[in-house]
Every structure is written in C-alpha cells, then in structure tokens.
Design a protein around this motif. Sequence first.
Motif, short mmCIF file in Angstrom:
data_model
loop_
_atom_site.label_atom_id
_atom_site.label_comp_id
_atom_site.label_asym_id
_atom_site.label_seq_id
_atom_site.Cartn_x
_atom_site.Cartn_y
_atom_site.Cartn_z
N PHE A 1 0.84 -1.20 0.00
CA PHE A 1 0.00 0.00 0.00
C PHE A 1 0.88 1.25 0.00
N GLY A 2 0.67 2.11 -1.00
CA GLY A 2 1.44 3.34 -1.07
C GLY A 2 0.84 4.30 -2.07
N ASP A 3 1.08 5.56 -1.90
CA ASP A 3 0.63 6.60 -2.83
C ASP A 3 1.79 6.93 -3.77
N TYR A 4 1.67 6.56 -5.04
CA TYR A 4 2.80 6.62 -5.96
C TYR A 4 3.29 8.05 -6.14
N GLN A 5 4.57 8.26 -5.82
CA GLN A 5 5.26 9.54 -5.96
C GLN A 5 4.54 10.68 -5.26
N LYS A 6 3.80 10.33 -4.19
CA LYS A 6 3.13 11.33 -3.37
C LYS A 6 3.48 11.06 -1.91
N ALA A 7 4.00 12.06 -1.24
CA ALA A 7 4.43 11.89 0.14
C ALA A 7 3.24 11.90 1.09
N ILE A 8 3.36 11.13 2.18
CA ILE A 8 2.39 11.20 3.27
C ILE A 8 2.82 12.36 4.15
N GLU A 9 2.14 13.49 4.02
CA GLU A 9 2.57 14.69 4.72
C GLU A 9 2.28 14.63 6.22
N ASN A 10 1.20 13.97 6.59
CA ASN A 10 0.78 13.90 8.00
C ASN A 10 1.49 12.72 8.68
#
Length: 418
Positions: A150-159
């Motif tokens: 599970f991951g958001d491709y090329q998008k950082a988890i800011e929180n």
Amino acid sequence: MNLIIKSATILDASSKHHRTTKDILIENGIITQIATSIENSNNYETISLENLHVSQGWFDSSISLGEPGFEERETIENGLKTAAKSGFTAVAVNPNANPIADTKADIAFLKSNAFGNAVDLYPIGALTTKSKSVDLAELFDMKNAGAVAFGDYQKAIENPNLLKIALLYADNFDGLVLSFPQENKVVGKGIVNEGPNSTRLGLKGIPSLAEELHIARDLFLLEYTKGKLHIPTISTAKSVQLIREAKAKGLNVSCSVAIHNLMMTDDELETFDTNYKVLPPLRTEKDRKALIEALFDGTIDMVTSDHNPIDVEHKKVEFDNAMFGTIGLESAFGALQTICNTDKTIELLTAGKERFGIAISNITEGQKANLTLFNPEGTYTFTKKHIHSTSQNSAFYGKELKGTVYGIIHNHQKIDSL
C-alpha cells in the motif's frame, strides 16, 4: 506447454544446478528433468539459442500502467507484453491510473484484466483515499482482493500521524506500507536536483534534504510502531546512510532504487530533454556511486525500472510543464549489466518477491517453470526499435547497454523477445 531448453547456463543461487550448463525439460508447465543431455523422444519444441542463460523469472516492484483512465499511455495488455519481452514474469503495479486503485473493486479490476497473462500482475493499493494523504484507504479489503502493498505513488504522506496509524494498522495483517520520500514544503516548485547544474540551467531545484528529512521522519515512526516499511526509489548518499543505520538497529525496513538513478546524473540535463525529468530527480555522481555501493553491501534491497509511460502531450512540452517519468522495462537488464556483473544483475532482478509476499519458484525438478531466458554478452545502443511500450518516453536513448533478453517461460506460456 511441453518443451526442452538445450544447453542453458543456469543462474539460480537457490538451486543445486547454479552455474552449470544443462538441458531443462518442461512438461505441462512443470520442470520435470534437469540433466546434462535430455533426449527429445516425444518431439517437443526445443529452445537452442546462442550463449543461452536461464534464471528465475524477474520481478519489478514499481511499474505504472495507464489503464484504467489513461489507456493512451499504456494498456494492461500491452504493458504486460512489454514486461514479458523485457524478461519480467511478475510486476507490482502502482495505483496511479484513473480512478486511483484505493478500493477492493479497483484491485479486482486489475487482477481480472491481467488474468491468463504470461506475466503475473500484483497490484499496489493506494495507502490513502484517492492518494490525497487525508484518510486511510480500505487496506484490509484490498489485501483480501490481492493487493501486495500500500502506497501513494510519488506522493508523500505529509501527515506523520497518518503514516503512524497506517503502520500500526497494516501490521495486524502483515501489510507492507510504502512511503515515498519527499518533504513537499522543501521541494516547493523544484523539478530537478538542486546544485550547480540546476543553477546554471535556470531550473528550480529539489534539494537532497527533501528526501532525507522525510526518510528520517519515517524511520522514527517505524521505530515507534514496529511496523513494516518499504521506501521506494531512494536517490541520495545520505538516504543510503540513514537506511543503513536503521537496518543496523533491526528495523523492518526495505528500499529500492530506480535503475536510471544508478546509471545517470543531473549532467544529462544539459540538453533540456524532458525524458530526463524523473522523480526523484537524477542526482550527482557522488550520489550515484553511493547508491551502487549500497547495492553491493545489501543496504538497497532491490532495483526497479520505475517504468512510467507518459503520452507525448504531457512529455514533449517545455521542461517546467512536462510530467515526471521515464519508461524503463525494456532497458532494465541491459542498463544493469553495465553497472554490475551478471550474477549481481540477476540477484537484483529476482529480489523483492519475498518482501512483497510473492511465491518463489527456483530452478529445480518439480517446480513450476517461471524462467527468464537471456544472453549476458554483447553490447548495443538503445534506440526506439527496442521500445515495446505504447509511450516512448525513455531516458535511455543513445545509451550503450549490454546483453539480450530472449524471453520468458511462465504460466504455461512462452513469450519471445526477438
């Protein structure tokens, strides 16, 4: 599928036949005999190729396909055909199509459309709903539907609290969490590596600090939660050091590197060719050497092509406006061969399966035939004729690569590359 592979040098460190030259008999998709010479008494198809080498089927932990939503970039069918012709029998697909794969129905769509293919497609589900870094997606449901991570491709988890919760929650079902290493507030409007080249060329820079701050934060969260974290496509020397220290502490962390970051630096930007606009950006020679060193000491667990097809309308534009990304499946083997010896190349191309929960079939009698066929020798210049992808945004044009992929044997199918 019944066939005999003749006089193949086997490269599989988990097999007793490693580094021996043998005939391999495959019947009904199963390796039934490995011997110095096998008589073809049943008139099976034979494979006999120059300097033929065979390994376990290769795996890529990060590829993107356009379908659904961006079929003009790449369809599932052609993307998997490209993977097969590039030597891969398994690929993990990022959740960056449209809609973003953040539900069990999206995962089921990907699995269904890849069914019956020679290449196994393993979906990566989005970590957050619509990859907006606000709410966790349906992780457990997607896991049950076939998502391997599970991951958001090329998008950082800011929180940071959101990532903390994700690591704690996913640990309940041995879920692998991916966190793209980028501190957005430091990146700002940056598009290339921050340094002398970006300043001289007038391009806004992405400092190494943006990646390293995020990795340091994520490793603190991992130490707190005792979860399971994978950091995709690291690009700096300091990132290597941080992960090396975390592994020494015993943290459950793995990481990958994109092959183009191993082969190229931001010196390529001189021509303003948007094919070199990738994320993370091409860094310095010091970073490149540190990444290669980390491959050999085990700090970096796996390589990826980070294959990301982009259509002409979004790539052949002004550098500032072009989308990030390069295709890389077709060039992956040849590029790695210019960096590593063949044994290391194959080790890297077959790594990562266990981390992503994918079954391993070694080259042993009784095992399912999951094989990549190749010739490690010979050099060539990479051109458009080597592209199988629908999109042709390759950073490897004009590069001298080494070795030839002959094809794969998997799922009762034989796919030829030539």
